[in-house]
Design a protein around this motif. Structure first.
Motif, short mmCIF file in Angstrom:
data_model
loop_
_atom_site.label_atom_id
_atom_site.label_comp_id
_atom_site.label_asym_id
_atom_site.label_seq_id
_atom_site.Cartn_x
_atom_site.Cartn_y
_atom_site.Cartn_z
N LYS A 127 -4.16 -13.58 14.19
CA LYS A 127 -4.61 -12.61 15.20
C LYS A 127 -5.12 -11.32 14.55
CE LYS A 127 -2.78 -10.33 19.32
NZ LYS A 127 -1.60 -10.19 20.18
N TYR A 128 -4.59 -11.02 13.37
CA TYR A 128 -4.91 -9.75 12.69
C TYR A 128 -5.63 -9.97 11.36
CZ TYR A 128 -1.52 -8.04 16.08
OH TYR A 128 -0.85 -7.76 17.24
N MET A 129 -6.26 -11.13 11.20
CA MET A 129 -6.89 -11.49 9.93
C MET A 129 -7.98 -10.52 9.46
SD MET A 129 -5.59 -13.72 8.24
CE MET A 129 -6.32 -14.83 7.11
N THR A 130 -8.59 -9.84 10.37
CA THR A 130 -9.68 -8.94 9.97
C THR A 130 -9.19 -7.52 9.67
OG1 THR A 130 -10.15 -8.43 12.29
CG2 THR A 130 -11.40 -10.24 11.26
N ASP A 131 -7.94 -7.25 9.94
CA ASP A 131 -7.37 -5.94 9.66
C ASP A 131 -7.29 -5.76 8.15
OD1 ASP A 131 -5.25 -3.97 9.01
OD2 ASP A 131 -4.96 -3.90 11.19
N PRO A 132 -7.88 -4.69 7.61
CA PRO A 132 -7.89 -4.49 6.15
C PRO A 132 -6.48 -4.45 5.52
CG PRO A 132 -9.34 -2.91 7.23
CD PRO A 132 -8.63 -3.64 8.31
N GLU A 133 -5.52 -3.88 6.23
CA GLU A 133 -4.15 -3.84 5.70
C GLU A 133 -3.57 -5.24 5.61
OE1 GLU A 133 -1.30 -0.66 6.88
OE2 GLU A 133 -2.92 -0.04 8.23
N VAL A 134 -3.86 -6.07 6.59
CA VAL A 134 -3.36 -7.45 6.59
C VAL A 134 -4.03 -8.25 5.48
CG1 VAL A 134 -3.21 -9.59 7.93
CG2 VAL A 134 -2.75 -7.39 9.04
N VAL A 135 -5.33 -8.05 5.29
CA VAL A 135 -6.05 -8.74 4.22
C VAL A 135 -5.42 -8.40 2.87
CG1 VAL A 135 -8.27 -8.91 3.00
CG2 VAL A 135 -8.22 -8.91 5.51
N SER A 136 -5.18 -7.13 2.65
CA SER A 136 -4.56 -6.67 1.40
C SER A 136 -3.14 -7.23 1.25
CB SER A 136 -4.54 -5.14 1.37
OG SER A 136 -3.89 -4.68 0.22
N ALA A 137 -2.37 -7.18 2.33
CA ALA A 137 -0.99 -7.69 2.29
C ALA A 137 -0.97 -9.20 2.05
CB ALA A 137 -0.27 -7.35 3.59
N GLN A 138 -1.92 -9.89 2.64
CA GLN A 138 -1.99 -11.34 2.45
C GLN A 138 -2.28 -11.68 0.99
OE1 GLN A 138 -4.86 -13.41 4.89
NE2 GLN A 138 -3.66 -15.29 4.77
N GLN A 139 -3.13 -10.90 0.37
CA GLN A 139 -3.44 -11.12 -1.04
C GLN A 139 -2.18 -10.89 -1.89
OE1 GLN A 139 -6.68 -8.75 -2.51
NE2 GLN A 139 -6.61 -9.68 -4.54
N ARG A 140 -1.45 -9.82 -1.62
CA ARG A 140 -0.21 -9.54 -2.35
C ARG A 140 0.80 -10.67 -2.16
NH1 ARG A 140 3.16 -5.20 -1.07
NH2 ARG A 140 4.03 -5.45 -3.13
N MET A 141 0.89 -11.15 -0.94
CA MET A 141 1.83 -12.22 -0.64
C MET A 141 1.45 -13.50 -1.39
SD MET A 141 3.08 -13.16 3.15
CE MET A 141 3.61 -14.80 3.50
N GLY A 142 0.17 -13.81 -1.41
CA GLY A 142 -0.29 -14.99 -2.15
C GLY A 142 0.01 -14.89 -3.63
#
Length: 150
Positions: A127-142
Motif C-alpha cells: 500500500k505504501y510502496m511508493t513512499d520514499p521512506e518505505v522504499v529506503s526502509a525496504q532496501q535496508r531490510m533486504g
C-alpha cells in the motif's frame, strides 16, 4: 602439635577446593545439558523480532509508520544474522537431521510459521510502496536479511 595444625589447614583447603570444583561441575553440567539449546534460543529471538515487526505493520497507519517498523526490523535482524550464521556453521546438518529433540522441532515449526506470516505481511507494505521512506526502509531490510546468507 604444629604438624596437626598444618594438617588441619591443608585438609580445610583441599575440602574447599573440592567443594568449589563440585559446585562448578554441577553448574556447567546443568547449564549445557541440551545440545541444541542455542538453536532454540536463536529461533525464539527470530520469532520475537519478526512478531514485533508484524505487530508494527498491523498498527501502521502511514508510510512513515511502515518505514519505522521496517527499519526497526532491519536493525534487529542485523544483530540476529551473525548468530543465525553461527548456528548454521555449528550445526550444518540441522535441517536434514532426523530425531531432533521435540523442543527443537517445535521451535523450528514456529519459526517456519512466523516466516510464512512474514511473507503475508508484505501486503501491508504494498500500500505504501511508493513512499520514499518505505522504499529506503525496504532496501535496508533486504540488506539485513541478505547478511544472514553471506
Amino acid at each position: 602439635m604444629i604438624l596437626m595444625f598444618l594438617k588441619g589447614v591443608i585438609v580445610k583447603k583441599i575440602t574447599r577446593v573440592v567443594a568449589i570444583v563440585m559446585l562448578l561441575t554441577g553448574f556447567f553440567l546443568g547449564c549445557g545439558q541440551d545440545k541444541y539449546d542455542d538453536v532454540v534460543e536463536i529461533n525464539n529471538e527470530f520469532i520475537k523480532v519478526t512478531q514485533g515487526y508484524m505487530d508494527g505493520l498491523n498498527k501502521a497507519e502511514s508510510g512513515k509508520d511502515v518505514a519505522k517498523a521496517m527499519n526497526k526490523y532491519a536493525d534487529e535482524f542485523k544483530k540476529l544474522a551473525p548468530k543465525m550464521k553461527e548456528i548454521q556453521k555449528k550445526y550444518p546438518d540441522l535441517m536434514t537431521a532426523k530425531d531432533l529433540p521435540e523442543k527443537v522441532t517445535k521451535s523450528q515449526a514456529q519459526s517456519t510459521q512466523i516466516g510464512m506470516d512474514l511473507a503475508g505481511s508484505f501486503m501491508k507494505v504494498m500500500k505504501y510502496m511508493t513512499d520514499p521512506e518505505v522504499v529506503s526502509a525496504q532496501q535496508r531490510m533486504g540488506e539485513a536479511m541478505q547478511s544472514a546468507n553471506k
